[in-house]
Every structure is written in structure tokens, then in C-alpha cells.
Design an enzyme around this catalytic site. Structure first.
Site: not given
Length: 184
Positions: A11-12, A16, A34, A52, A55, A64
Site C-alpha cells: 500500500a502507498r 499506480s 478503475a 488518482h 494525476r 469504471e
């Protein structure tokens, strides 16, 4: 089959962002898939989605797709680059499937990936590096995602691990495991 790239990590970690960098470098029309569902009642989730979205370049197409990932991939054009963010969310969205349905979803996904002519970038979380979850649904999620990432990794042209501020190309650094072994 187009280029298939897997970007995995905790995570983090920047998964991405690295996937977005690779998508920009492709020079192709980018389709951002997504897998998250938009929940307006969850302010923190909205903030993550906004981060997100901010960016991404304006000319990227965003879809989606919480569950129908294979169908979406099958419909893409050869001259595009599809960025799927993320496989962990897709797995979570399908957690209610029984084992047979899940196995069918995975099989359909893996076959589709190998048939699509577009370049594809998949972002996936690494969940199995910590404590075994104390509850059955958590263990199911961890096991399904881990197995999916492993299976996808065997058909990818390149696999990256993003951690500690670095993207490591595991394809050049590591040795691919045999396909037939399943450690579940």
C-alpha cells in the site's frame, strides 16, 4: 497479445504512479480501468479517488469496471494501452463468488489477457507479506489475490515490484517459477 505488465507492491508504495508513467510512455491512447466503485458517502474514499483522477492526463479515457473486467479487456483496440487499477479491488468486488465461480472468473480473465492485442498494465496489491488474517473472508481475499497475481505474473512480459520508492524489474532480477506448481 500486446505487452502485458504487472506492477505489484504494498500500500502507498507508488504502484499506480509507476503504472501511469509506463502508460504515458507507451505513446498509445490510454484507457484507465478503475475497478473501484464510487461511494459518495465515504469522504476518505472520495479523496483517494480524487488523488488518482488529478494525476491522470485529461485525454485518458476512464472506465469504471468493478466486476466485468474480462469483457472490458476483450473490447479494447490494439492501438491502446489499458491500465487496470487495481486487481485487489476487483478481487474484493467478487469475494461473494463461490470457489467454482471464482475459478471460472480467473480462468476467463487469464485467457482474455492472452487474447487481447492492446498493451495492458495491471496494478495489484501485495497482501500476503503480513499476518494471516484472523477471519475467513480476509484469508479468502488474501489467498485469491495472491494466487491471481502469481498466475498473471507467469504470462506477463514484465513484472515490477514497487517498494521503498523504487520500481524493481523482477523479470530481469528474478527467476520465473514453474507454471504447474500451486502452493495454496
Amino acid at each position: 497479445m500486446g505487452k502485458v505488465i504487472l506492477i505489484t507492491g504494498p500500500a502507498r508504495s507508488g504502484k499506480s504512479e509507476w503504472a501511469e508513467t509506463l502508460a504515458r510512455q507507451s505513446g498509445k491512447t490510454v484507457i484507465y480501468v478503475a475497478t473501484a466503485t464510487n461511494n459518495p458517502d465515504d469522504a476518505e474514499w472520495q479523496q483517494r479517488i480524487q488523488q488518482h483522477q488529478t494525476r491522470r492526463p485529461q485525454d485518458w479515457v476512464t472506465l469504471e469496471v468493478p466486476t466485468t473486467l474480462s469483457t472490458t479487456l476483450a473490447d479494447t483496440k490494439a492501438n491502446s494501452c489499458v491500465l487496470v487499477d487495481s486487481l485487489g479491488t476487483w478481487v474484493a468486488n467478487l469475494l461473494e463468488q463461490d470457489e467454482v465461480s471464482w475459478a471460472n472468473s480467473v480462468a476467463e480473465f487469464l485467457v482474455t489477457v492472452q487474447l487481447v492485442a492492446a498493451d495492458m498494465l495491471f496494478v495489484a496489491e501485495e497482501t500476503g507479506w503480513g499476518v494471516v488474517p484472523a477471519y475467513p473472508l480476509g484469508r479468502t481475499f488474501r489467498d485469491r489475490l495472491g494466487s491471481l497475481v502469481r498466475q498473471l505474473g507467469t504470462i506477463c512480459e514484465t513484472v515490477y515490484l514497487v517498494t521503498g520508492g523504487h520500481a524493481l524489474n523482477l523479470t530481469t532480477l528474478g527467476t520465473r517459477l514453474p507454471d504447474a506448481i500451486d502452493y495454496e
